[in-house]
Design a protein around this motif. Structure first.
Motif, PDB file in Angstrom:
ATOM      1  N   LEU A  53       0.699  -1.277   0.033  1.00  0.00           N
ATOM      2  CA  LEU A  53       0.128   0.006   0.041  1.00  0.00           C
ATOM      3  C   LEU A  53       0.879   1.335   0.276  1.00  0.00           C
ATOM      4  N   SER A  54       2.060   1.416   0.691  1.00  0.00           N
ATOM      5  CA  SER A  54       2.764   2.366   0.915  1.00  0.00           C
ATOM      6  C   SER A  54       3.199   2.576  -0.531  1.00  0.00           C
ATOM      7  N   LEU A  55       3.733   1.839  -1.442  1.00  0.00           N
ATOM      8  CA  LEU A  55       4.136   1.850  -2.800  1.00  0.00           C
ATOM      9  C   LEU A  55       3.031   2.523  -3.705  1.00  0.00           C
ATOM     10  N   THR A  56       1.826   2.351  -3.218  1.00  0.00           N
ATOM     11  CA  THR A  56       0.665   2.883  -4.165  1.00  0.00           C
ATOM     12  C   THR A  56       0.373   4.481  -3.887  1.00  0.00           C
ATOM     13  N   ASN A  57       0.932   4.943  -2.850  1.00  0.00           N
ATOM     14  CA  ASN A  57       0.634   6.117  -2.413  1.00  0.00           C
ATOM     15  C   ASN A  57       0.312   7.179  -3.757  1.00  0.00           C
ATOM     16  N   ALA A  58      -0.931   7.720  -3.834  1.00  0.00           N
ATOM     17  CA  ALA A  58      -1.039   8.622  -5.269  1.00  0.00           C
ATOM     18  C   ALA A  58      -1.652   9.894  -4.435  1.00  0.00           C
ATOM     19  N   GLU A  72       6.448  11.405  -7.036  1.00  0.00           N
ATOM     20  CA  GLU A  72       7.517  11.027  -7.234  1.00  0.00           C
ATOM     21  C   GLU A  72       8.638  11.702  -6.420  1.00  0.00           C
ATOM     22  N   LYS A  73       8.423  12.858  -6.238  1.00  0.00           N
ATOM     23  CA  LYS A  73       9.364  13.645  -5.227  1.00  0.00           C
ATOM     24  C   LYS A  73       9.093  13.194  -3.785  1.00  0.00           C
ATOM     25  N   GLU A  74       7.869  12.808  -3.387  1.00  0.00           N
ATOM     26  CA  GLU A  74       7.507  12.223  -2.138  1.00  0.00           C
ATOM     27  C   GLU A  74       8.283  11.066  -1.827  1.00  0.00           C
ATOM     28  N   ASP A  75       8.295  10.247  -2.801  1.00  0.00           N
ATOM     29  CA  ASP A  75       9.034   8.859  -2.677  1.00  0.00           C
ATOM     30  C   ASP A  75      10.509   8.898  -2.623  1.00  0.00           C
ATOM     31  N   LYS A  76      10.869   9.865  -3.391  1.00  0.00           N
ATOM     32  CA  LYS A  76      12.374  10.330  -3.574  1.00  0.00           C
ATOM     33  C   LYS A  76      12.715  10.783  -1.890  1.00  0.00           C
ATOM     34  N   ALA A  77      12.247  11.681  -1.533  1.00  0.00           N
ATOM     35  CA  ALA A  77      12.457  12.212  -0.034  1.00  0.00           C
ATOM     36  C   ALA A  77      12.531  10.911   1.188  1.00  0.00           C
ATOM     37  N   LYS A  78      11.307  10.191   1.098  1.00  0.00           N
ATOM     38  CA  LYS A  78      11.201   9.106   1.983  1.00  0.00           C
ATOM     39  C   LYS A  78      12.411   8.362   1.831  1.00  0.00           C
ATOM     40  N   SER A  79      12.823   8.122   0.487  1.00  0.00           N
ATOM     41  CA  SER A  79      14.003   7.004   0.422  1.00  0.00           C
ATOM     42  C   SER A  79      15.134   7.468   0.908  1.00  0.00           C
ATOM     43  N   GLN A  80      15.284   8.824   1.438  1.00  0.00           N
ATOM     44  CA  GLN A  80      16.454   9.394   2.142  1.00  0.00           C
ATOM     45  C   GLN A  80      16.016   9.696   3.503  1.00  0.00           C
ATOM     46  N   ASN A  81      14.976   9.003   4.159  1.00  0.00           N
ATOM     47  CA  ASN A  81      14.489   9.093   5.438  1.00  0.00           C
ATOM     48  C   ASN A  81      14.276  10.609   5.605  1.00  0.00           C
ATOM     49  N   PHE A 108      11.113  21.477  -5.252  1.00  0.00           N
ATOM     50  CA  PHE A 108      11.125  20.201  -4.303  1.00  0.00           C
ATOM     51  C   PHE A 108      12.463  19.441  -4.329  1.00  0.00           C
ATOM     52  N   ASP A 109      13.144  19.528  -5.584  1.00  0.00           N
ATOM     53  CA  ASP A 109      14.368  18.939  -5.580  1.00  0.00           C
ATOM     54  C   ASP A 109      15.302  19.724  -4.585  1.00  0.00           C
ATOM     55  N   ASN A 110      15.290  20.927  -4.653  1.00  0.00           N
ATOM     56  CA  ASN A 110      16.171  21.658  -3.853  1.00  0.00           C
ATOM     57  C   ASN A 110      15.748  21.473  -2.333  1.00  0.00           C
ATOM     58  N   ALA A 111      14.615  21.281  -1.973  1.00  0.00           N
ATOM     59  CA  ALA A 111      14.197  21.116  -0.488  1.00  0.00           C
ATOM     60  C   ALA A 111      14.503  19.495  -0.189  1.00  0.00           C
ATOM     61  N   ILE A 112      14.720  18.542  -1.182  1.00  0.00           N
ATOM     62  CA  ILE A 112      15.259  17.303  -0.865  1.00  0.00           C
ATOM     63  C   ILE A 112      16.905  17.488  -0.568  1.00  0.00           C
ATOM     64  N   LYS A 113      17.546  18.084  -1.152  1.00  0.00           N
ATOM     65  CA  LYS A 113      18.962  18.094  -1.151  1.00  0.00           C
ATOM     66  C   LYS A 113      19.286  18.804   0.146  1.00  0.00           C
ATOM     67  N   ALA A 114      18.573  19.965   0.562  1.00  0.00           N
ATOM     68  CA  ALA A 114      18.856  20.472   1.482  1.00  0.00           C
ATOM     69  C   ALA A 114      18.573  19.615   3.002  1.00  0.00           C
ATOM     70  N   HIS A 120      17.633  14.877  11.255  1.00  0.00           N
ATOM     71  CA  HIS A 120      16.309  14.470  10.992  1.00  0.00           C
ATOM     72  C   HIS A 120      15.533  15.616  10.028  1.00  0.00           C
ATOM     73  N   GLY A 121      15.634  15.079   8.569  1.00  0.00           N
ATOM     74  CA  GLY A 121      15.326  15.995   7.684  1.00  0.00           C
ATOM     75  C   GLY A 121      13.887  16.113   7.542  1.00  0.00           C
ATOM     76  N   TRP A 122      13.199  17.184   7.181  1.00  0.00           N
ATOM     77  CA  TRP A 122      11.658  17.087   6.954  1.00  0.00           C
ATOM     78  C   TRP A 122      11.503  18.186   5.943  1.00  0.00           C
ATOM     79  N   ILE A 123      10.191  18.046   5.329  1.00  0.00           N
ATOM     80  CA  ILE A 123       9.540  18.942   4.187  1.00  0.00           C
ATOM     81  C   ILE A 123       8.069  18.828   4.386  1.00  0.00           C
ATOM     82  N   ARG A 124       7.642  20.130   4.313  1.00  0.00           N
ATOM     83  CA  ARG A 124       6.164  20.463   4.315  1.00  0.00           C
ATOM     84  C   ARG A 124       6.124  21.065   3.024  1.00  0.00           C
ATOM     85  N   PHE A 125       4.995  20.435   2.173  1.00  0.00           N
ATOM     86  CA  PHE A 125       4.569  20.929   0.925  1.00  0.00           C
ATOM     87  C   PHE A 125       3.233  21.030   0.893  1.00  0.00           C
ATOM     88  N   SER A 126       2.741  22.320   0.493  1.00  0.00           N
ATOM     89  CA  SER A 126       1.126  22.470   0.288  1.00  0.00           C
ATOM     90  C   SER A 126       0.798  23.268  -1.201  1.00  0.00           C
TER      91      SER A 126
END
Length: 201
Positions: A53-58, A72-81, A108-114, A120-126
């Motif tokens: 189910l976690s892989l089907t997050n849409a 795709e960006k959320e999956d990329k971020a979560k893969s980096q904890n 989003f790419d810049n936020a992930i890199k930072a 304990h990295g985090w991102i909030r997107f709205s």
């Protein structure tokens, strides 16, 4: 890029439909383990379903391209904890795919890199709608204090240009072409971008 993100969203939806189709069979298996009082097997089986189910997050943004891009960006971020909070509340996105992809993709790419440089990295997107304007806000953790110089952002922790500088010129240009407005704010360990764009139906 649109084709790639569209294909990714279709793949996620197909995974979800497949899992729903098989759910009755999964419940039969769980019921069988329950009749045997095999708690360990029940736990393992449910855990496997949850992973699927976690892989089907849409993400539902009202735009096929934007939904696939954010997922795709959320999956990329979560893969980096990196912990992500996504909030989409808009009746629809009426901005051309190229422009909205440039804005969201770069920010989003810049936020992930930072955030990836933080323990304990985090991102909030709205994405929200206010009248005839759409607000895109992305906040993220970053290491060190932030110093701005000629539109580029530097961290006092390592005295290097932050990844936020990558693609910012493109984002500024697209926002300007759309007659929108963009603001950057920052503090120790925190960076935020807010883009306000006309979004007429």
């Amino acid at each position: 890029m649109e084709q790639v993100y569209s294909a990714q969203l279709d793949d996620k939806l197909n995974q979800l439909h497949s899992l729903r189709h098989d759910m009755k069979n999964h419940l039969i298996v769980i019921d069988g383990y329950a009749s045997q009082h095999n708690d360990r097997k029940i736990h393992e089986y449910i855990h496997n379903i949850c992973e699927d189910l976690s892989l089907t997050n849409a993400v539902d943004s009202g735009s096929h391209i934007v939904s696939a891009l954010i997922a795709e960006k959320e999956d990329k971020a979560k893969s980096q904890n990196i912990r992500c909070e996504i909030n989409i509340s808009t009746p629809g996105i009426n901005i051309d795919d190229f422009s909205i992809t440039t804005i969201i993709g770069n920010l989003f790419d810049n936020a992930i890199k930072a955030a990836a440089e933080c323990e304990h990295g985090w991102i909030r997107f709205s994405i929200t709608q206010a009248g005839s304007y759409m607000n895109i806000v992305i906040e993220n953790s970053c290491s060190g204090n932030i110093i701005e110089n000629n539109g580029e952002f530097t961290s006092t922790k390592n005295d290097k240009v932050l990844p936020h500088g990558i693609g910012i010129k493109n984002v500024r240009k697209v926002v300007s072409n759309l007659n929108g407005h963009i603001d950057f704010s920052y503090a120790s360990g925190y960076f935020s971008v807010k883009a306000e764009l006309p979004n007429y139906s």
